[in-house]
Design an enzyme around this catalytic site. Sequence first.
Site, PDB file in Angstrom:
ATOM      1  N   SER A  43      -1.358 -13.467 -11.100  1.00 49.96           N
ATOM      2  CA  SER A  43      -1.722 -12.543 -10.025  1.00 49.96           C
ATOM      3  C   SER A  43      -1.326 -11.102 -10.293  1.00 49.96           C
ATOM      4  CB  SER A  43      -1.086 -12.999  -8.710  1.00 49.96           C
ATOM      5  OG  SER A  43       0.321 -13.136  -8.856  1.00 49.96           O
ATOM      6  N   ASP A 343       3.904  -6.869  -1.564  1.00 49.74           N
ATOM      7  CA  ASP A 343       4.129  -8.054  -0.741  1.00 49.74           C
ATOM      8  C   ASP A 343       5.361  -8.791  -1.272  1.00 49.74           C
ATOM      9  OD1 ASP A 343       3.329  -9.501  -2.974  1.00 49.74           O
ATOM     10  OD2 ASP A 343       1.360 -10.018  -2.193  1.00 49.74           O
ATOM     11  N   HIS A 346       4.544  -9.355  -5.296  1.00 49.76           N
ATOM     12  CA  HIS A 346       3.838  -8.476  -6.229  1.00 49.76           C
ATOM     13  C   HIS A 346       4.222  -7.011  -6.096  1.00 49.76           C
ATOM     14  CE1 HIS A 346       1.204 -11.992  -5.325  1.00 49.76           C
ATOM     15  NE2 HIS A 346       1.184 -12.022  -6.652  1.00 49.76           N
TER      16      HIS A 346
END
Length: 379
Positions: A43, A343, A346
């Site tokens: 991600s 978040d 990340h």
Amino acid sequence: MAMEGRRRRRLVLWLVISAQTMLVAAAAGAKRQAPVMFVFGDSTLDVGNNNFLSGAAVPRANKPHYGVDFPGGHPTGRFSNGDNTADFVAKSMGLKSSPPPYLSLAPNGSSPLLAQTALTTGVSYASADAGVLDSTNEGKCIPLSTQVGYFNGTKAKMVAKKGAAAVSKLLADSVILMGIANNDLFVFAAAELLRGRSAAEQKSDAAAFLTDLLSNYSAAITDLHSIGARKFAIINVGLVGCVPVVRVLDADGGCAEGLNKLAEAFDVALGPLLAGLADKLPGLTYSLANSFRLTQDAFADPKASGYSDVASACCGSGRLLAEADCLPNSTVCSDHDSHVFWDRYHPAQRACNLTARAFYDGPAKYTTPINFMKLAQAS
């Protein structure tokens, strides 16, 4: 009026970051440093592949407040308030944009756009939740082995369009950007907690896990080389024990040192592994980026990097804004640039920009044996 003010601030922020990125690219020279770039990872590099995966458990960054600082202010599939590290690396290398997600080009594996895009820009196979091991978050992502398989299929379509000789040269000159293994560590550590193993058993389990992880990592690099890749920009694992979702588990908001030590052990072994592959595989060159050290330095002196908060998320809820994902009804911090994390997992856009700049042409301590710029320019 308040909404209009926020929009102006976001526009100014985007202009500032765009200017910084253009300065980096200009410093490297006007022409591309590499013809195209292919991206493999999780991600931290995903630019939207997971948006095309089915299943309620698949993690997707397809809702506010993701993309709030991206041009247009809409979610793009990046787990960031704007660009991510792959975007900034691509722009630093002189590419106009980060390569698009594979599944947007070939949802059924047959779109004619795939070959053309691969030949002119490159393709991103990175997928949120992905790991080096197929078992990591199985069914919720595109594991590394499948990403490599997609690349092999992409090459076949490129050859059909351009010819084997031209594609062979293009792949040899292109940069392979890879950043993966974070999720493998998270999943292993969580499983160990549930198993209630003794200290001696945990040590044995960790050794076996790292051996398996590194073996699969080596196999992926070897497979990519056999397909035609030669230049590898590899990002190691950072301080995964210090991300907000881990810190919130500690009463004082501290890092999980055991998880950080596991990451460090993986990183220490990754260097010799790549050096060994470079000796064994003809033409393989690489730049290993030290995310672990970069994060250590940023956390040791946050103000030097312009951070006021290295522990909590900017978007989320609960303590450290890390008790839930970034959702449309989440609390969002007022200064996105002052946080390392967007978040609970990340990095924020500015942190991604600083990371790419450090690896591209930053201090020598952050890359070995060469930096990303020299890798891209290598013949």
